[in-house]
Write a protein that holds these residues in place. Structure first.
Motif, PDB file in Angstrom:
ATOM      1  N   ASP A   1     -31.273  37.877  12.091  1.00 15.58           N
ATOM      2  CA  ASP A   1     -30.944  36.550  12.735  1.00 15.58           C
ATOM      3  C   ASP A   1     -30.616  35.322  11.962  1.00 15.58           C
ATOM      4  O   ASP A   1     -29.753  34.565  11.820  1.00 15.58           O
ATOM      5  CB  ASP A   1     -31.585  36.585  14.100  1.00 15.58           C
ATOM      6  CG  ASP A   1     -31.648  37.391  14.959  1.00 15.58           C
ATOM      7  OD1 ASP A   1     -30.735  38.176  15.158  1.00 15.58           O
ATOM      8  OD2 ASP A   1     -32.744  37.412  15.850  1.00 15.58           O
TER       9      ASP A   1
ATOM     10  N   ARG B   1     -22.715  32.236   9.110  1.00 15.05           N
ATOM     11  CA  ARG B   1     -21.937  31.934   9.967  1.00 15.05           C
ATOM     12  C   ARG B   1     -20.690  30.934   9.434  1.00 15.05           C
ATOM     13  O   ARG B   1     -19.715  31.377   9.702  1.00 15.05           O
ATOM     14  CB  ARG B   1     -22.602  31.323  11.229  1.00 15.05           C
ATOM     15  CG  ARG B   1     -21.515  31.151  12.428  1.00 15.05           C
ATOM     16  CD  ARG B   1     -22.050  30.792  13.706  1.00 15.05           C
ATOM     17  NE  ARG B   1     -22.938  32.139  14.296  1.00 15.05           N
ATOM     18  CZ  ARG B   1     -24.288  31.984  14.348  1.00 15.05           C
ATOM     19  NH1 ARG B   1     -25.087  30.858  14.083  1.00 15.05           N
ATOM     20  NH2 ARG B   1     -25.040  32.910  14.786  1.00 15.05           N
TER      21      ARG B   1
ATOM     22  N   LEU C   1     -27.711  35.951   9.592  1.00 14.33           N
ATOM     23  CA  LEU C   1     -26.326  35.842  10.458  1.00 14.33           C
ATOM     24  C   LEU C   1     -26.143  34.117  10.652  1.00 14.33           C
ATOM     25  O   LEU C   1     -24.797  33.642  10.556  1.00 14.33           O
ATOM     26  CB  LEU C   1     -26.455  36.469  11.656  1.00 14.33           C
ATOM     27  CG  LEU C   1     -26.070  38.068  11.529  1.00 14.33           C
ATOM     28  CD1 LEU C   1     -26.472  38.680  12.852  1.00 14.33           C
ATOM     29  CD2 LEU C   1     -24.765  38.443  10.923  1.00 14.33           C
ATOM     30  N   ASP C   2     -27.238  33.594  10.945  1.00 16.87           N
ATOM     31  CA  ASP C   2     -27.054  32.093  11.065  1.00 16.87           C
ATOM     32  C   ASP C   2     -26.500  31.311   9.959  1.00 16.87           C
ATOM     33  O   ASP C   2     -25.871  30.497   9.561  1.00 16.87           O
ATOM     34  CB  ASP C   2     -28.410  31.466  11.471  1.00 16.87           C
ATOM     35  CG  ASP C   2     -28.715  31.800  13.176  1.00 16.87           C
ATOM     36  OD1 ASP C   2     -27.506  32.011  13.564  1.00 16.87           O
ATOM     37  OD2 ASP C   2     -30.031  31.536  13.602  1.00 16.87           O
TER      38      ASP C   2
ATOM     39  N   GLU D   1     -19.997  38.817   9.130  1.00 18.45           N
ATOM     40  CA  GLU D   1     -20.012  39.862  10.307  1.00 18.45           C
ATOM     41  C   GLU D   1     -20.989  41.013   9.999  1.00 18.45           C
ATOM     42  O   GLU D   1     -21.149  41.447   8.770  1.00 18.45           O
ATOM     43  CB  GLU D   1     -18.620  40.314  10.321  1.00 18.45           C
ATOM     44  CG  GLU D   1     -17.516  39.328  10.396  1.00 18.45           C
ATOM     45  CD  GLU D   1     -15.982  40.054  10.423  1.00 18.45           C
ATOM     46  OE1 GLU D   1     -15.646  40.666  11.395  1.00 18.45           O
ATOM     47  OE2 GLU D   1     -15.441  40.041   9.265  1.00 18.45           O
TER      48      GLU D   1
ATOM     49  N   GLY E   1     -18.376  33.117   7.363  1.00 14.99           N
ATOM     50  CA  GLY E   1     -17.645  34.177   8.068  1.00 14.99           C
ATOM     51  C   GLY E   1     -18.513  35.473   8.055  1.00 14.99           C
ATOM     52  O   GLY E   1     -17.685  36.758   8.180  1.00 14.99           O
TER      53      GLY E   1
END
Length: 210
Positions: free
Chosen positions: A190, A197, A193-194, A202, A200
């Motif tokens: 997590d 972001r 991913l934060d 994925e 981009g």
């Protein structure tokens, strides 16, 4: 006849499928910056005296990585700490890999421990030209090519979690394997991913060791 049990990673898949006995993410990213859950890879941990016969037998020193064939298919050998190694192999090969490592180290005359950590640890892979930028958002290490080139291994704090990091480029594209305690797996995914972001980042499916 009962169905074979399914192993599950601590990193929750968005769209689940089963591969090699593991529930994994089925999504295929379209972009060039990806995060994949590699927890199903076989993970064998070795402890032995620092920089002696076991190091020669494994062929990798502290802070470096190398690929080898121990008779179980291609394996990534990571010098994760002084007198510590992490060996990563294809899903389902942990038992054979552990036996192969024990056999290789048996002739060193040194006291060694070889443990299968496959289900006890989490592993993710961050891949892409902007991967170092993402890591810079959660870690103070310099991930430039000059300081941490392909083949580098280190242990540091990543998003406040102790993490073993191995740079293992794929076809010339920067790629980092991030190895943590199982309990920290979802948190680390997590956090990445934060941080990724804006670039981009994925989620994509298991990529494997080859």
């Amino acid at each position: 006849m009962s169905e074979a049990p399914i192993s599950r990673s601590p990193v929750r898949p968005g769209t689940a499928t089963v591969r090699d006995g593991w529930e994994v993410d089925a999504r295929i990213a379209a972009g060039q910056l990806t995060l994949s859950d590699e927890t199903p890879l076989a993970k064998v941990h070795v402890r032995a005296p620092f920089d002696r016969a076991s190091r020669a037998a494994l062929g990798v020193g502290f802070g470096r990585t190398a690929r080898a064939d121990l008779g179980t298919g291609e394996v990534l050998v990571i010098g994760s700490g002084p007198g510590e190694w992490l060996l990563l192999g294809a899903p389902g090969t942990a038992g054979a890999l552990r036996a192969a490592v024990e056999q290789r180290l048996a002739g060193t005359g040194e006291f060694t421990t070889v443990l299968d950590l496959t289900h006890g640890r989490a592993l993710v892979r961050l891949t892409g030209r902007e991967a170092a930028t993402v890591l810079a958002g959660v870690c103070a290490i310099d991930f430039s090519d000059a300081v941490t080139p392909d083949g580098t291994a280190l242990r540091t704090s990543l998003a406040a979690v102790v993490t073993d990091i191995a740079r293992d480029d794929r076809s010339g594209v920067p790629s980092y394997l991030l190895h943590v305690e199982r309990s920290s797996g979802q948190y680390l995914a997590d956090a990445l991913l934060d941080a990724g972001r804006p670039s981009g980042l994925e989620v994509t499916a298991l990529r494997g060791i080859a």
